[in-house]
Design an enzyme around this catalytic site. Structure first.
Site, PDB file in Angstrom:
ATOM      1  N   SER A 564      21.902  85.271-100.271  1.00  0.00           N
ATOM      2  CA  SER A 564      20.482  84.952-100.327  1.00  0.00           C
ATOM      3  C   SER A 564      19.824  85.736-101.467  1.00  0.00           C
ATOM      4  O   SER A 564      20.201  85.560-102.627  1.00  0.00           O
ATOM      5  CB  SER A 564      19.841  85.232 -98.965  1.00  0.00           C
ATOM      6  OG  SER A 564      18.591  84.607 -98.854  1.00  0.00           O
ATOM      7  N   HIS A 679      20.841  78.248 -93.294  1.00  0.00           N
ATOM      8  CA  HIS A 679      20.892  79.453 -94.117  1.00  0.00           C
ATOM      9  C   HIS A 679      21.860  80.486 -93.546  1.00  0.00           C
ATOM     10  O   HIS A 679      22.438  81.275 -94.292  1.00  0.00           O
ATOM     11  CB  HIS A 679      19.486  80.057 -94.226  1.00  0.00           C
ATOM     12  CG  HIS A 679      19.364  81.109 -95.272  1.00  0.00           C
ATOM     13  ND1 HIS A 679      19.641  80.865 -96.606  1.00  0.00           N
ATOM     14  CD2 HIS A 679      18.993  82.412 -95.208  1.00  0.00           C
ATOM     15  CE1 HIS A 679      19.437  81.974 -97.304  1.00  0.00           C
ATOM     16  NE2 HIS A 679      19.060  82.918 -96.484  1.00  0.00           N
TER      17      HIS A 679
END
Length: 694
Positions: A564, A679
């Site tokens: 990320s 995610h």
């Protein structure tokens, strides 16, 4: 130039790709980006490209003779029957969400404290998500439940199809263990929902055209009554479309009493306004922008400060925790007087907090080591008493009780298996309940804490897990991990599969505590935001250089890993100093920072990075954006890029475009896209190797 990995690209991109790659990265306009087509998440061409990449990557990795052994070892650790079942302390017992090879999507279950402490706890299933997914033909991922207190019988369950942040919300009867017929049911969306009472919710969601911010989050809060269609919900607050989002506020104590309702405007990822609803209209609280209401404890309202504040000539430092007398605050929120609970020292930070029935419990970091304390308010002041948990570990709160002064802590470090400790403040009972099974032989490794000197002279701490008999001749294969963003702290935790697959091979593992994170409080974060974000990359590079200077490792033996924001970190490192590294693992990354605000939830992170639509801010972003820094004539460490099609936070195009550009440059790389998983890669059908923050 090897373009074999771009065979799924539309033929019309070939000329544009050649032209774009011949330009300097600082002048490459969006219009000349040959890989924009990969931004179409579910586009036929983009998905065909991703699936072809997956096949190539799996073909190479699975043909390695070590693959099957490593895969099975990792799976055995992750699915161990005797691993810790982490629990919450509720009115109906201890609850846990459990996944294994027989419950891939998971089961929500409960037990008693007595049974949990035994060798073989007896669990009662509340909801079988695998069975629900089969019955409804959906790839459900359980994202938690919020109870209606104090009874905690009714709750709102959040279910995501495929692991996206967007979820459906459905009312569930915890006692009957079934969904409530004709109960609250909100269709899929990025939404926040809070109970007011048994018949009333406050809801922020997509209400139709013009109700979402640029980042794709709601800014309109409505009141929804039982049996009322969404179209009839009553608007009670409206933020601004330029905000990140607006969410409901319901201040409820441990007995279930609601003391205030309102809304929180997240103006940016670090700034917010609080509005409380009063009989004579809404009131905007006079808190600083970088402050957060974090709960109620001992009859007091708790507020955490991410900036210095001086109300009524009383100074509270950055990172402090303050409190208000709840009765005084309710009478007049604008004139109530704040008092100090905790103020950090130079190398300290507030790590976590939670309340029990009568007490407040804090975990506090000091030089990236943590301790726990009980805070009690009595006779006009807070007093602190340490909880005697094991030292030289990371201590974090895992559960607290609203009905008693009880808590559970997770205690861990890199080499010691994680354990769960139970604490009863009334009886002063403190005992270890569970320990995760040993995943690897740690007897041959030790942990050191060193400091590197960054470009501006700041000392950057990092942990080195290394073989005891290390010769410091630059020969140890070393994996360097970092994050450095959104005030998130990287704290010691048991390495599990990393220990088995990496350390046991005689290798080293490093965790860098970079500016941009929260290891030393808000100021550590604020030192690397916007115009100074390069500071994070400088810190990471400084740690890599320090490892090489100490001859712990060498560039040929040094790899980097991050996800990320950490994926952006790794991308910046390998494009700015490719000669320092020989491999990289880049998970669900940000990469094209000139377009990040147009992809996924990117616009919500402008406070962290800046806005590429503003010339001055674009200039500092352009100076490090990894996608544009992939240029002809350079050799980069071979990266393994992992993304997810269902990631509605960090758009998969970041990873897709990075891989496609590397292929066009003839650079080696691996790419794998989890078609489900979101995610956090939690979707059942995907295979992976990995707040509104990235």
């Amino acid at each position: 130039m090897n373009t074999s990995r771009l065979s799924a690209a539309p033929p019309s991109t070939a000329r544009a790709m050649s032209m774009a790659l011949s330009q300097e990265p600082t002048t490459m306009a969006t219009a000349n980006d040959p890989f924009l087509w990969l931004e179409d998440i579910e586009g036929q061409g983009a998905l065909a490209w991703a699936r072809a990449e997956n096949e190539k990557t799996l073909g190479v990795l699975q043909s390695d003779p070590r693959y099957r052994r490593f895969y099975e070892q990792a799976l055995s650790i992750l699915q161990a029957k005797d691993r810790i079942a982490y629990v919450s302390l509720g009115r109906r017992g201890l609850e846990n969400f459990w996944q294994d090879e027989n419950h891939v999507r998971g089961i929500w279950r409960r037990t008693t404290l007595e049974s949990y402490c035994s060798q073989d706890p007896q669990w009662e299933t509340i909801l079988d998500v695998d069975a629900l997914a089969v019955a409804e033909n959906r790839n459900w991922v359980f994202q938690g439940a919020s109870y209606l207190r104090p009874e905690e019988r009714l709750c709102l369950i959040h279910l995501s199809d495929g692991g996206k942040d967007a979820a459906s919300v459905r009312e569930f009867d915890h006692e009957a263990k079934s969904f409530v017929a004709d109960g609250f049911h909100l269709p899929e969306g990025k939404q926040t929902v809070s109970w007011v009472d048994g018949d009333t919710l406050l809801v922020a969601r997509d209400w139709g055209e013009g109700s979402l911010t640029q980042a794709g989050y709601p800014f309109v809060v409505k009141e929804l009554k039982r049996a009322q269609p969404l179209s009839r919900a009553r608007e009670i607050f409206r933020g601004e479309p330029t905000d990140v989002q607006t969410v409901p506020l319901v201040l409820r104590d441990s007995e279930g009493q609601v003391h205030a309702t309102g809304a929180i405007r997240a103006i940016s990822s670090v700034e917010r306004d609080y509005v409380v609803f009063r009989p004579n209209g809404p009131i905007k609280l006079n808190l600083p922008k970088k402050a957060a209401i974090v709960g109620l404890a001992s009859g007091r309202l708790l507020v955490e400060l991410d900036e210095e504040w001086e109300p009524d000539h009383v100074r509270f430092g950055t990172g402090s925790l303050i409190s208000y007398d709840l009765a005084e605050w309710k009478q007049d929120p604008l004139r109530a007087k704040a008092s100090l609970v905790f103020q950090p020292g130079p190398r300290q930070a507030l790590s976590g907090l939670s309340s029990t029935r009568n007490l407040l419990i804090l975990t506090i970091l000091e030089n990236v080591q943590s301790k726990a304390f009980v805070y009690k308010y009595d006779q006009g002041a807070w007093s602190a008493t340490p909880i005697q948990l094991p030292q030289h570990t990371n201590v974090s709160l895992s559960a607290t009780s609203d009905q008693a002064d009880q808590a559970m802590f997770t205690v861990s470090n890199y080499l010691r298996p994680t354990s769960i400790w139970y604490f009863d403040a009334e009886t002063q009972k403190l005992e270890g309940l569970k320990t995760t099974p040993t995943a690897f032989d740690a007897s041959n490794h030790v942990v050191d804490q060193f400091e590197a000197t960054s470009r501006d002279g700041t000392s950057i701490p990092y942990f080195l897990v290394r073989p005891k008999n290390a010769r410091f001749d630059g020969a140890i294969p070393t994996l360097l991990y970092g994050y450095g963003g959104f005030q998130a702290s990287l704290l010691p935790s048991y390495l599990g599969p990393v220990g088995r697959l990496w350390l046991e091979q005689g290798n080293a593992y490093v965790v860098a505590n970079l500016r941009g994170g929260g290891e030393f409080g808000p100021q550590w974060h604020q030192a690397a935001q916007g115009a100074t974000k390069q500071t994070t990359w400088d810190d990471f590079i400084a740690v890599a250089e320090d490892l090489i200077r100490r001859k712990i490792t060498s560039p040929r033996r040094l790899g980097v890993i991050g996800g990320s924001q950490g994926g952006l970190l790794v991308g910046a490192a390998i494009t700015q100093r490719p000669e320092l590294f020989n491999a990289a693992i880049i998970q669900v990354p940000l990469f094209d920072m000139l377009r990040y605000t147009s992809l996924g939830a990117g616009a919500s992170w402008i406070a962290e990075y800046g806005d590429p639509a503003i010339a001055e801010q674009r200039s500092w972003i352009e100076a490090y954006s990894p996608y544009q820094k992939l240029i002809p004539g350079k050799t980069y460490p071979a990266p393994f890029i992992l993304t997810s099609t269902k990631d509605d936070r960090v758009h998969p195009a970041h990873g897709r475009k990075a891989a496609a550009r590397l292929a066009a440059l003839g650079q080696p790389y691996f790419y794998y896209e989890n078609i489900d998983g979101g995610h956090s890669a939690r979707g059942q059908s995907g295979r992976t190797c990995a707040s509104t923050s990235a």
